[in-house]
Design a protein around this motif. Structure first.
Motif, mmCIF file in Angstrom:
data_model
loop_
_atom_site.group_PDB
_atom_site.id
_atom_site.type_symbol
_atom_site.label_atom_id
_atom_site.label_comp_id
_atom_site.label_asym_id
_atom_site.label_seq_id
_atom_site.Cartn_x
_atom_site.Cartn_y
_atom_site.Cartn_z
ATOM 1 N N THR A 19 12.743 15.698 90.290
ATOM 2 C CA THR A 19 13.717 14.937 91.079
ATOM 3 C C THR A 19 14.780 14.338 90.171
ATOM 4 O O THR A 19 14.467 13.745 89.149
ATOM 5 C CB THR A 19 13.027 13.808 91.859
ATOM 6 O OG1 THR A 19 12.082 14.372 92.775
ATOM 7 C CG2 THR A 19 14.048 12.975 92.632
ATOM 8 N N THR A 20 16.042 14.493 90.571
ATOM 9 C CA THR A 20 17.165 13.875 89.872
ATOM 10 C C THR A 20 17.746 12.788 90.763
ATOM 11 O O THR A 20 18.053 13.040 91.933
ATOM 12 C CB THR A 20 18.256 14.906 89.533
ATOM 13 O OG1 THR A 20 17.718 15.883 88.637
ATOM 14 C CG2 THR A 20 19.456 14.237 88.883
ATOM 15 N N LEU A 21 17.861 11.589 90.222
ATOM 16 C CA LEU A 21 18.399 10.467 90.988
ATOM 17 C C LEU A 21 19.780 10.105 90.461
ATOM 18 O O LEU A 21 19.922 9.534 89.375
ATOM 19 C CB LEU A 21 17.463 9.262 90.890
ATOM 20 C CG LEU A 21 16.072 9.443 91.522
ATOM 21 C CD1 LEU A 21 15.245 8.180 91.358
ATOM 22 C CD2 LEU A 21 16.192 9.826 92.988
ATOM 23 N N ARG A 22 20.804 10.448 91.245
ATOM 24 C CA ARG A 22 22.183 10.142 90.882
ATOM 25 C C ARG A 22 22.556 8.756 91.393
ATOM 26 O O ARG A 22 21.842 8.136 92.176
ATOM 27 C CB ARG A 22 23.126 11.200 91.461
ATOM 28 C CG ARG A 22 22.807 12.606 91.014
ATOM 29 C CD ARG A 22 23.810 13.614 91.512
ATOM 30 N NE ARG A 22 24.370 13.286 92.824
ATOM 31 C CZ ARG A 22 24.960 14.173 93.609
ATOM 32 N NH1 ARG A 22 25.066 15.429 93.233
ATOM 33 N NH2 ARG A 22 25.454 13.810 94.788
ATOM 34 N N THR A 66 15.143 16.501 99.446
ATOM 35 C CA THR A 66 16.278 17.298 99.002
ATOM 36 C C THR A 66 17.375 16.369 98.494
ATOM 37 O O THR A 66 17.369 15.157 98.757
ATOM 38 C CB THR A 66 16.833 18.156 100.142
ATOM 39 O OG1 THR A 66 17.386 17.282 101.149
ATOM 40 C CG2 THR A 66 15.740 19.020 100.756
ATOM 41 N N GLU A 67 18.340 16.925 97.790
ATOM 42 C CA GLU A 67 19.454 16.111 97.293
ATOM 43 C C GLU A 67 20.239 15.513 98.442
ATOM 44 O O GLU A 67 20.700 14.362 98.361
ATOM 45 C CB GLU A 67 20.365 16.976 96.420
ATOM 46 C CG GLU A 67 21.467 16.194 95.731
ATOM 47 C CD GLU A 67 22.237 17.022 94.733
ATOM 48 O OE1 GLU A 67 23.428 16.725 94.519
ATOM 49 O OE2 GLU A 67 21.662 17.973 94.177
ATOM 50 N N ASP A 68 20.387 16.272 99.535
ATOM 51 C CA ASP A 68 21.106 15.752 100.700
ATOM 52 C C ASP A 68 20.373 14.553 101.301
ATOM 53 O O ASP A 68 20.998 13.560 101.699
ATOM 54 C CB ASP A 68 21.276 16.847 101.757
ATOM 55 C CG ASP A 68 22.284 17.905 101.335
ATOM 56 O OD1 ASP A 68 23.091 17.624 100.426
ATOM 57 O OD2 ASP A 68 22.254 19.017 101.904
ATOM 58 N N GLY A 70 20.360 8.405 101.962
ATOM 59 C CA GLY A 70 19.684 7.108 102.014
ATOM 60 C C GLY A 70 18.212 7.158 102.338
ATOM 61 O O GLY A 70 17.646 6.150 102.782
ATOM 62 N N ALA A 71 17.545 8.303 102.071
ATOM 63 C CA ALA A 71 16.122 8.408 102.386
ATOM 64 C C ALA A 71 15.288 7.403 101.598
ATOM 65 O O ALA A 71 14.216 6.969 102.051
ATOM 66 C CB ALA A 71 15.625 9.830 102.100
ATOM 67 N N LEU A 72 15.765 6.997 100.412
ATOM 68 C CA LEU A 72 15.006 6.057 99.586
ATOM 69 C C LEU A 72 15.082 4.629 100.111
ATOM 70 O O LEU A 72 14.325 3.765 99.667
ATOM 71 C CB LEU A 72 15.516 6.091 98.141
ATOM 72 C CG LEU A 72 15.364 7.415 97.388
ATOM 73 C CD1 LEU A 72 15.922 7.277 95.977
ATOM 74 C CD2 LEU A 72 13.907 7.856 97.348
ATOM 75 N N ALA A 73 15.985 4.376 101.042
ATOM 76 C CA ALA A 73 16.164 3.016 101.554
ATOM 77 C C ALA A 73 14.931 2.501 102.294
ATOM 78 O O ALA A 73 14.773 1.293 102.471
ATOM 79 C CB ALA A 73 17.383 2.965 102.475
ATOM 80 N N ALA A 74 14.050 3.404 102.706
ATOM 81 C CA ALA A 74 12.861 3.000 103.448
ATOM 82 C C ALA A 74 11.711 2.604 102.528
ATOM 83 O O ALA A 74 10.647 2.216 103.001
ATOM 84 C CB ALA A 74 12.409 4.140 104.367
ATOM 85 N N TYR A 75 11.917 2.702 101.202
ATOM 86 C CA TYR A 75 10.841 2.447 100.254
ATOM 87 C C TYR A 75 11.227 1.360 99.253
ATOM 88 O O TYR A 75 12.389 1.247 98.853
ATOM 89 C CB TYR A 75 10.480 3.736 99.499
ATOM 90 C CG TYR A 75 10.058 4.854 100.420
ATOM 91 C CD1 TYR A 75 8.741 4.984 100.839
ATOM 92 C CD2 TYR A 75 11.001 5.777 100.892
ATOM 93 C CE1 TYR A 75 8.352 5.993 101.701
ATOM 94 C CE2 TYR A 75 10.629 6.795 101.761
ATOM 95 C CZ TYR A 75 9.299 6.897 102.162
ATOM 96 O OH TYR A 75 8.934 7.911 103.021
#
Length: 250
Positions: free
Chosen positions: A99-102, A78-80, A85-90
Motif C-alpha cells: 500500500t502506498t499512502l499519498r 484501491t488507490e481510488d 476517503g476510505a481511511l476516514a472510517a478508521y
C-alpha cells in the motif's frame, strides 16, 4: 515473528495515545517517525479504536490487536478508494509494502477519524510523511522487528558461500556428489578464524558481529556514524583486512 506481532500491537496503542495528547513511556520497539505539530483529539472517545490492516498480517498479530481492545478490519484498498476517503472510517491503518499512502489519501482520512499510520516494517518510503504531518497524522514504524531475521539470513548466506552449498545442491539434484576428486568439486572453508568486514554498523551489523564473533571470526567494521568506542570494541578493528564481506548491506 513474535517480535513483529508485539511491535505492531504496541505501535498502534502507543501512537493512538500519543495522538490523543497523552504522555507515556516508550513501549516495545516501535518508533514514532514523525509526530503532529498540533494537538489532536480522537473521535468516539471511550469506543474501541478502529484499526485497518491493508496488506495482511499474521493471525497472531491480528489477535494481539483485538486483545488490546481494537476493532480490527483486514482488507485491501484501491488507490481510488484511498483518495476517496476510505481511511476516514478508521483511527489507525497498518500497512506493509503493498500500500502506498499519498498526501491526498492521508488528508482525506484525517478529515475523519484517521490519526495514526503504522508501517509493519522498517522503510516508510511508501508513505508521504510530510503529507501525514501536515494533516496531523502520526507515522510510526518498527525498525527493530526484523533485525534477528536479517541477521540470520546474513549468516545463512555466509555459510552457503563458504561451503559452496548452492553448487553442491545443484550437483546432488543432478545425481552428482561433488566431493574431490570429482570434476567440478570445490572444497569448502571454515568461517572460524576468518576476517569479516562489515560495511555500516547499525542494528543488523551489530547483530551479525555478535554472531560472527561467537563463531570465532575476527570482525572489522566501517561506518562514518559509528562512535569511536564502538569501533575500538571490535577485535582488530584497526587492521583493514577482510576475507569476507557481510551481505547484510544493499
Amino acid at each position: 515473528a513474535l517480535s513483529m506481532i508485539m511491535c505492531v500491537s504496541h505501535m498502534i496503542s502507543a501512537a493512538l495515545a500519543l495522538a490523543a495528547g497523552l504522555s507515556l513511556p516508550v513501549v516495545g520497539r516501535a518508533r514514532a517517525f514523525r509526530t503532529p505539530s498540533r494537538p489532536i483529539s480522537i473521535s468516539n472517545s471511550g469506543a474501541a479504536q478502529r484499526v485497518l490492516v491493508t496488506d495482511g498480517l499474521a493471525p497472531a498479530a491480528l489477535d494481539a490487536l483485538a486483545a488490546g481492545g481494537a476493532d480490527v478490519t483486514s482488507r485491501s484498498l484501491t488507490e481510488d478508494e484511498l483518495c476517496a476517503g476510505a481511511l476516514a472510517a478508521y483511527d489507525a491503518v497498518i500497512i506493509r509494502s503493498a500500500t502506498t499512502l499519498r498526501a491526498d489519501a492521508l488528508s482525506a482520512g484525517a478529515a475523519g477519524r484517521l490519526r495514526v499510520v503504522g508501517r509493519a516494517g522498517v522503510g516508510v518510503d511508501n508513505i508521504d510523511v510530510a503529507g501525514a504531518h501536515a494533516s496531523g497524522v502520526t507515522v510510526v514504524n518498527t525498525p527493530s522487528a526484523s533485525t534477528a531475521s536479517v541477521v540470520e539470513m546474513t549468516l545463512a548466506l555466509l555459510f552457503a558461500a563458504a561451503r559452496n552449498l548452492p553448487a553442491a545442491d545443484r550437483g546432488l539434484r543432478s545425481g552428482e556428489w561433488l566431493k574431490p576428486p570429482a570434476r567440478g568439486s570445490r572444497l569448502g572453508s571454515e568461517l572460524a578464524g576468518k576476517n569479516l568486514g562489515l560495511l555500516g554498523f547499525g542494528r543488523i551489523a551489530r547483530g551479525v558481529a555478535a554472531a560472527a564473533a561467537a563463531l570465532g571470526m575476527r570482525v572489522f567494521a566501517y561506518s562514518p556514524h559509528a562512535a569511536s568506542e564502538t569501533a575500538a570494541a571490535l577485535p582488530g578493528a584497526t587492521t583493514p583486512i577482510t576475507c569476507a564481506v557481510s551481505p547484510h548491506a544493499p
